[in-house]
Each structure stands twice: as C-alpha cells, then as structure tokens.
Design an enzyme around this catalytic site. Structure first.
Site, mmCIF file in Angstrom:
data_model
loop_
_atom_site.group_PDB
_atom_site.id
_atom_site.type_symbol
_atom_site.label_atom_id
_atom_site.label_comp_id
_atom_site.label_asym_id
_atom_site.label_seq_id
_atom_site.Cartn_x
_atom_site.Cartn_y
_atom_site.Cartn_z
ATOM 1 N N MET A 1 9.854 24.977 1.451
ATOM 2 C CA MET A 1 9.119 24.085 0.553
ATOM 3 C C MET A 1 10.073 23.238 -0.299
ATOM 4 O O MET A 1 9.871 22.029 -0.448
ATOM 5 C CB MET A 1 8.195 24.889 -0.368
ATOM 6 C CG MET A 1 7.252 24.018 -1.166
ATOM 7 S SD MET A 1 6.231 24.922 -2.348
ATOM 8 C CE MET A 1 5.261 25.967 -1.289
ATOM 9 N N TYR B 1 13.468 31.394 6.795
ATOM 10 C CA TYR B 1 12.215 32.079 7.137
ATOM 11 C C TYR B 1 12.085 32.302 8.642
ATOM 12 O O TYR B 1 12.413 31.423 9.452
ATOM 13 C CB TYR B 1 11.025 31.232 6.673
ATOM 14 C CG TYR B 1 10.801 31.264 5.176
ATOM 15 C CD1 TYR B 1 10.566 32.466 4.516
ATOM 16 C CD2 TYR B 1 10.819 30.089 4.436
ATOM 17 C CE1 TYR B 1 10.353 32.482 3.140
ATOM 18 C CE2 TYR B 1 10.600 30.108 3.067
ATOM 19 C CZ TYR B 1 10.366 31.314 2.423
ATOM 20 O OH TYR B 1 10.164 31.332 1.083
ATOM 21 N N ARG C 1 -10.423 -0.645 15.300
ATOM 22 C CA ARG C 1 -10.367 0.222 14.123
ATOM 23 C C ARG C 1 -11.415 -0.280 13.128
ATOM 24 O O ARG C 1 -12.470 0.299 13.011
ATOM 25 C CB ARG C 1 -8.949 0.199 13.536
ATOM 26 C CG ARG C 1 -8.756 1.119 12.368
ATOM 27 C CD ARG C 1 -7.297 1.229 11.930
ATOM 28 N NE ARG C 1 -6.750 -0.022 11.406
ATOM 29 C CZ ARG C 1 -5.542 -0.108 10.848
ATOM 30 N NH1 ARG C 1 -4.775 0.966 10.751
ATOM 31 N NH2 ARG C 1 -5.099 -1.265 10.394
ATOM 32 N N LYS D 1 0.839 -1.203 0.000
ATOM 33 C CA LYS D 1 0.000 0.000 0.000
ATOM 34 C C LYS D 1 0.875 1.255 0.000
ATOM 35 O O LYS D 1 2.063 1.191 0.312
ATOM 36 C CB LYS D 1 -0.921 -0.017 1.225
ATOM 37 C CG LYS D 1 -0.192 -0.018 2.567
ATOM 38 C CD LYS D 1 -1.154 -0.318 3.728
ATOM 39 C CE LYS D 1 -0.440 -0.309 5.061
ATOM 40 N NZ LYS D 1 -1.296 -0.779 6.156
HETATM 41 C C1 LIG Z 1 -0.501 -1.757 6.891
HETATM 42 C C2 LIG Z 1 -1.061 -3.038 7.330
HETATM 43 C C3 LIG Z 1 -0.226 -4.166 7.495
HETATM 44 C C4 LIG Z 1 1.276 -4.080 7.445
HETATM 45 O O1 LIG Z 1 1.746 -3.632 8.698
HETATM 46 P P1 LIG Z 1 3.311 -3.499 9.000
HETATM 47 O O2 LIG Z 1 3.358 -3.081 10.426
HETATM 48 O O3 LIG Z 1 3.814 -2.435 8.090
HETATM 49 O O4 LIG Z 1 3.915 -4.805 8.727
HETATM 50 C C5 LIG Z 1 -0.825 -5.368 7.781
HETATM 51 N N1 LIG Z 1 -2.154 -5.478 7.918
HETATM 52 C C6 LIG Z 1 -2.981 -4.419 7.798
HETATM 53 C C7 LIG Z 1 -4.445 -4.614 7.981
HETATM 54 C C8 LIG Z 1 -2.472 -3.159 7.510
HETATM 55 O O5 LIG Z 1 -3.302 -2.105 7.406
#
Ligand SMILES: *Cc1c(COP(=O)(O)O)cnc(C)c1O
Length: 373
Positions: free
Chosen positions: A313, A264, A136, A38
């Site tokens: 920036m 800045y 979550r 991801k």
């Molecule tokens: C991002 C994510 C992972 C990977 O987690 P890491 O700590 O980066 O290994 C695994 N499962 C879910 C559901 C995630 O959102």
C-alpha cells in the site's frame, strides 16, 4: 531545484508550454485550442495547469464533470468550459457557473430545456455531441432531423459547438475507420450549417487527431494527453515532453542472501545474493499492483531497477544489485529519464491511466512556474 526529500510529482510547466507549442504548430493559425483538464489535468493539478493553458493561448477548457468546471470558475478562470459528461442532478450548478454542457441525447436536451424555460433563460450555450463510430456518447446521424425540429422550436438553448470523438486516430491500421469518422462528422457539420445555424465551432480531434490527422482540425481541437507529454504512437511521442515526473527516495537498503524472500506472500525469492531498496511509494499513491513482480522498473543513478515482489500500500521494493546507491538517494519512477511508457515495461496499461492515478497523497511540486513563452 529543491533537493528531493519525499515522494513527489514534479510538474514542469516549461514542458507544458513546449507541448502546447507543438500542438499549435500542427494546426492552422485560426484553429482554436481547447485544453482538456479533466481528472485533475491528467493527474497533475487542475488549477495551475488550467491557468497556464489559458495564458499560453487556449481559448477553451474541458472537464468531465460539472464539479470539475466549478473549481476553475471559483478561481476566476473566464474562458468557456465544456463539460463532457454533465450530470442532470447538477444542472443548477451548470447554469450558475456558466459551464457548457456536452449534449449527447434527447433525454438530456429536453430536461435541460425544461429547466431553462422554468428559469426564463434563453440562448444558453450548448455543444452537440455526435456519435461517428466510437459508440460511446452522442447523437447518431439519423437523429439530425429530429435535432433540427427540436432546436428550431426552442429559444432556450443555442448551439455554439458541434463535436465528435475519434476512436483510434493514433493507429495507422485504423486510418480507414478514422477517415469514415471524419466523413460522418463533415456530413453532420454541413447539415447543421445549412439547416440549423452557421455560427458554431466544429471540433473533432483529440491529441492523436491533432498529431496524426491535422487535416481534421476544423475550428478547434481538443488537446489532452499530448499537452501532458504523451502520444499514442512513437511518432507522436517523439514530439512531446513529459510534464509530470514521479520521484521518490530510497528509504532503506538491505542485502539478502540467496533463497530469502521479499514482501507479502513471498512473491520474490532471491536466486543469488541480492540488494533490495525499499521505496516509500505504493498502490495507495497510484502505483498499481499490476506493476509488481518485474512488470515495471524505476531509475536509480541512471540505471534500471526492477520492482520485485508485490507492490504494498505504501511501499514497494526494487532490486538494486550492482547499482552503487545509498539510503536517501533520488529515484525516478517516471519522467525525464524514463517515460511512463518505459516504466510500464510489459505494456499492461497506458500512460493515460498511470498518470491520472497518481493519488492526491503525493505532493505536487511545480517547476518553471514563472517562465513564459
Ligand atoms: C478525454 C477527451 C479528450 C482528450 O483526449 P486525448 O486523447 O487525451 O487528447 C477529448 N475529447 C473528449 C470527448 C474526451 O473525453
């Protein structure tokens, strides 16, 4: 290796292969590995990393959103791809591109079933997500009998996976909590096996789960940050090699007298004659303003140079007093000489955030693209 000419993120595929191997050694030979890609493979590059992971032996990939999964399908990647947060408005694409949704509530499940039925699709693969304490996303254990009633009365979906997510697997102080999550997950898994179906992949562990609780590997593990070379405690960290190195060059060197200010809002004022190096790298490249004013350092000629003043920036300034350096010299922001953890001197963030925020503006350069295991 090409000489550094600009700000670039070097991505070392040998380091990725090393980290994959470490993960493989932690789990049983029969345990499958899902490569989590991801957010542009944690800020590196989705496609090259995804292809490499499949070549290394990842049986599945995982992304956050449907659009991310589609990019892999368009490049011809055929392994199952799990989508952690599928959006209902993208369901037609999910179906068209044969992506596996994480199903975490009844609203999503029922909407998906309606759409599948309308298209006369049956046995569409889904992974059911259980909440075991993260609070979550996910069904609670109390939902199990309602899930059973639903699944046994619908042919359109087929549960090919059951999973949950650790909250604190890398922290020893939370071991009791982690064990509670493992117990809850085992309960859900047994319920599924007995009441619903015995043919699915159970997976719970993220990187810290793999490295700190390998006993909870089940049928598959989901490796994210560890693949990219970061752990959540020193023991995990010691096993891994950072994949991404952020490098730049000194754009300009300048000596300033005592009392002169930098940048800045004049946030830095020299207490003595000081040499300042300006680097072509700023918050638009992903180096947040939180790292200004001494909160982070870069490496020049093997020595630490702290960021002075506010991060701009497109540029930032570092104090190179006492370091023999020249305009055009290479600068390592994070990578082999200092990790993303060391860059973030005052631990204001975590490597996850730093590495995923390196913006698309920074050129990606691949190292060791053609070596194999
Ligand atoms: C991002 C994510 C992972 C990977 O987690 P890491 O700590 O980066 O290994 C695994 N499962 C879910 C559901 C995630 O959102």
């Amino acid at each position: 290796m090409p000489k550094i000419k600009e700000t670039r993120l070097e991505i070392d595929l040998d380091a990725l292969a090393h980290n994959f191997q470490i993960i493989k050694e932690q789990v049983a030979p029969s345990t499958q590995i899902m490569g989590v890609v991801k957010a542009f493979a944690y800020g590196t590059d989705s496609i090259v990393i995804g292809e490499k992971l499949v070549q290394l032996g990842a049986s599945h990939l995982a992304v956050a959103y449907i659009e991310e999964g589609m990019r892999f399908r368009r490049r011809g990647i055929k392994v199952p791809i799990l989508v952690f947060y599928p959006q209902l408005e993208d369901l037609p694409k999910l179906i068209k591109y044969n992506l596996i949704p994480s199903v975490y509530n009844f609203h999503f499940l029922e909407t998906l079933q309606k759409r599948l039925k309308r298209r006369k699709i049956s046995n569409f693969p889904i992974h059911i997500k259980m909440n075991t304490g993260m609070n979550r996303l996910g069904f609670d254990l109390e939902d199990l009998s309602k899930i059973k009633d639903n699944l046994l009365s619908h042919e359109c979906v087929q549960v090919t996976g059951l999973f949950s997510h650790f909250s604190s697997a890398g922290s020893e102080e939370e071991d009791d909590f982690t064990r509670e999550q493992i117990n809850k997950f085992s309960l859900a898994r047994s319920y599924f096996k007995v009441e619903i179906s015995s043919d699915f992949i159970a997976h719970l562990a993220n990187s810290s789960g793999i490295l700190s609780h390998p006993e909870a590997s089940y049928d598959m593990v989901r490796a994210g940050i560890a693949l990219y070379g970061y752990g959540n405690n020193p023991k995990e960290q010691s096993l891994l090699k950072p994949v991404a190195s952020l490098k730049t060059v000194i754009a300009q060197l300048r000596k300033i007298p005592k009392g002169a200010s930098v940048g800045y809002d004049r946030k830095f004022k020299a207490k003595q004659p000081t040499q300042i190096a300006t680097l072509p790298l700023g918050y638009a490249d992903g180096i947040s303003r939180i790292y200004g004013n001494g909160n982070a350092q870069v490496i020049i000629r093997g020595q630490k140079a702290p960021i002075v003043g506010n991060v701009c920036m497109d540029t930032l300034m570092v104090d190179v007093t006492g370091i023999e350096c020249q305009e055009g010299d290479e600068v390592e922001v994070f990578g082999q000489q200092q990790s993303a953890l060391d860059f973030d001197k005052n631990k204001q963030s975590i490597p996850y955030e730093l590495i995923t925020r390196i913006s698309r503006r920074v050129t990606r350069v691949f190292l060791n693209e053609n070596t194999s295991l």
